[in-house]
Design an enzyme around this catalytic site. Structure first.
Site, mmCIF file in Angstrom:
data_model
loop_
_atom_site.group_PDB
_atom_site.id
_atom_site.type_symbol
_atom_site.label_atom_id
_atom_site.label_comp_id
_atom_site.label_asym_id
_atom_site.label_seq_id
_atom_site.Cartn_x
_atom_site.Cartn_y
_atom_site.Cartn_z
ATOM 1 N N GLU A 138 0.819 -1.226 0.000
ATOM 2 C CA GLU A 138 0.000 0.000 0.000
ATOM 3 C C GLU A 138 0.844 1.264 0.000
ATOM 4 O OE1 GLU A 138 -3.281 0.337 -0.547
ATOM 5 O OE2 GLU A 138 -2.999 -1.783 -0.985
ATOM 6 N N ARG A 141 17.774 8.109 -22.861
ATOM 7 C CA ARG A 141 17.790 8.561 -24.262
ATOM 8 C C ARG A 141 18.339 9.982 -24.404
ATOM 9 N NH1 ARG A 141 13.752 9.422 -26.889
ATOM 10 N NH2 ARG A 141 14.255 8.533 -28.893
#
Ligand code: ADE
Length: 233
Positions: A124, A161
């Site tokens: 949780e 990237r």
């Protein structure tokens, strides 16, 4: 760039960090990525990383101590602040659906850091007291996944990237969707005719100025049709 991933499932990253462009960047030491098992910072014989929530409620909560120790093991000293220099300090990012939504601007900012520490949660959530060593919470979208590992992979892929040398052609990064606030234009490769469908004549014309014009127009029209919200920005 150095990236430390704090997780209870380090094995999930094996294929991800050894394949494709990321695998190559790791091999070339452009990226130094380590998986750190949060479980190794537990001291009981069952290596317990979670417990029942105080006050009741569904699910389990990740304990503060192993998370805190895992963060400290990366060299983090104290609280940092995103977007404030220096980028030299490690930035601790908690992957969470409650975080700020990842987008290109955030990806570009994160790529300036020398050292990112990505904390992957489970169950949780994490004991709120461990948040004192977290600089930023990042969500990859308005849906809940079973854990932070896949979101961490998304963040690592997008940030990598932007690091010089990871993607061979700089232009390829700069022309991608979102980099300049627009979607990408359509792409074609050989053969010039496939099932009676032809490649647009202009792309075969050799006229570079006309090709550029066509690409820009296609990008614009696609953005207008699919993501008009991007043009408003
Ligand atoms: N953990 C679970 N769901 C998530 C999400 N959407 N983004 C980031 N971390 C998460």
């Amino acid at each position: 760039m150095k990236i430390d991933i704090l997780t209870i499932f380090p094995e999930m990253f094996t294929g991800f960090l050894t394949s494709s462009l990321l695998g190559k960047a790791v091999k070339k030491n452009i990226l130094n990525i380590n998986c750190i098992d949060i479980r190794s910072f537990t001291e009981d014989k069952h290596n317990t990383v979670d417990d029942k929530p105080f006050g009741g409620g569904v699910g389990m909560v990740m304990k503060a101590e192993p998370v805190y120790k895992a963060i400290k093991s990366t060299g983090v000293k104290k609280h940092n602040n995103l977007y404030k220099k220096p980028f030299k300090k490690p930035l601790v990012v908690f992957m969470s659906p409650q975080g700020e939504k990842l987008n290109t601007d955030m990806v570009k900012q994160l790529s300036k850091y020398d050292h990112l520490v990505l904390l992957c949660g489970h169950y949780e959530g994490i004991d709120e007291r461990a948040m004192n060593w977290v600089d930023k919470e990042v969500s990859i979208g308005d849906y809940v996944l079973t854990g932070g590992e896949v979101p961490a992979m998304v963040l690592i892929d997008a940030v990598s990237r932007m690091i010089p040398g990871v993607v061979k052609e700089k232009l390829s990064v700069e022309q991608d969707s979102f980099f300049n606030g627009m979607l990408d234009y359509p792409h074609y490769t050989r053969p010039a005719k496939f099932k009676n469908m032809k490649v647009p004549d202009v792309l075969l014309s050799g006229n570079h100025a006309e090709i550029e014009k066509w690409k820009n127009k296609q990008s614009f029209e696609r953005t207008q049709k699919r993501r008009p919200d991007l043009l408003k920005k």
